[in-house]
Design an enzyme around this catalytic site. Sequence first.
Site: not given
Length: 138
Positions: A1, A3-5, A8
């Site tokens: 999460m 890296a995803y955050g 974004k």
Amino acid sequence: MPAYGATKAGVLMLSESLRAELSGTGVGVSAVCPGFIATGIYRAARYAGVDPAEGTRRGELAGRLAGRWAPGPETVARAIVRAIERDRPLVPVTAGAWGAYALSRLSPAAMRRLARLGGDDPFRLAERFAGRFFRANP
């Protein structure tokens, strides 16, 4: 999460920077934040740190939740068209996306607490939620 955050956040900042830089040129930039949308991405995703069987199980769970509760991609398409027509800088699409945006602006600390709600494994929370709405063997 993380890296995803971070990705974004980077896309949002890039969009805001481009919008400011291109102001007055006739070029608009909108950041679209769709939220949870019913697409095939959940079943196709690869879940890091788990074996393939667990990844498949997680993808199926996310797909079932999306199919039950999330709008389809046509909802995002309509929001994008409206954003272009109205030159909107930020476009949260779903109620969840609007809620996350509002909470992150009103209380970043509360948003961080909410993000940790699932603990080490947010899929446990998703399974508890799904258990209320789906039979054990759909």
